[in-house]
Design an enzyme around this catalytic site. Sequence first.
Site, PDB file in Angstrom:
ATOM      1  N   SER A  82       0.807  -1.112  -0.040  1.00  0.00           N
ATOM      2  CA  SER A  82      -0.153   0.218   0.080  1.00  0.00           C
ATOM      3  C   SER A  82       0.695   1.139   0.128  1.00  0.00           C
ATOM      4  CB  SER A  82      -0.905  -0.159   1.104  1.00  0.00           C
ATOM      5  OG  SER A  82      -1.869   1.059   1.112  1.00  0.00           O
ATOM      6  N   PHE A  83       0.737   2.048   1.053  1.00  0.00           N
ATOM      7  CA  PHE A  83       1.557   3.265   1.245  1.00  0.00           C
ATOM      8  C   PHE A  83       2.987   3.112   1.125  1.00  0.00           C
ATOM      9  CE2 PHE A  83       4.042   5.845   4.307  1.00  0.00           C
ATOM     10  CZ  PHE A  83       3.707   7.277   3.773  1.00  0.00           C
TER      11      PHE A  83
END
Length: 245
Positions: A82-83
């Site tokens: 993700s991030f």
Amino acid sequence: IALKKNGFKVPLFLIHPLGGTIFWYKALSRYLDNNRPIYAIQDPGINTSELLFNSLEEMASSYLKTIKEIQPNGPYLLAGASFGGTVSMEMANQLLKSGEKVNFLGLMDAWPVYSEKFWDEDFLKRIMLQQYHDQDIDNLEFLLKLHPHRSLMLRDYKIPFINIKITFFKAKELWPVFKEMVLPLNCWQPYSSQPIDIHLVPGNHETMFWEPHVQDLANKIQLSLDKIDSQQPIKIMKKVSLLSI
């Protein structure tokens, strides 16, 4: 944080997701090659209760200083969920600009762009609470203040175009917030000069890191790293002393 300290192969560095912790990687590390050290980078602001970075580029630069204490020179193996995938992308960008080599850039259900629904404050808070579920955390109130700061860094970041092969691990099940962006490669094609290597993993954005799906994810990562190993001479790593869990 050393998830697996022993091993003679080039280490794999895993960068935290939006929540800042590395809990997602604990099960994953258990299924990866015992001969490969695995280190996870956690946001140091979790321990200091401070907002330490003003931009994603600044965060990536700081994390590179950390991994260079373990592995001073490349080639490097980077991955993030993700991030953390976006931070890994910027770390790879900075390494390439400095003349270093990155042999593996693994993006685990990361996105370079997000729908407006993703930035909803209640939605982000719910994500954080899910990531911290069943974890022994003393400063949860601060962590819930920290994640909007990280989300702003993500929103302001301009994805670079880099000459590197992206290995992309995509969750088969889409969160509702992502369903209006149904794209096979999550929009990463414009940012790499090389074809993207895609692997579908059972589960969704979170459950792909939980049992039993994490075993499938680990197998696919392992096959990718084994292929890289077969093309490179084995590099003996020195022993380091780090916090382990």
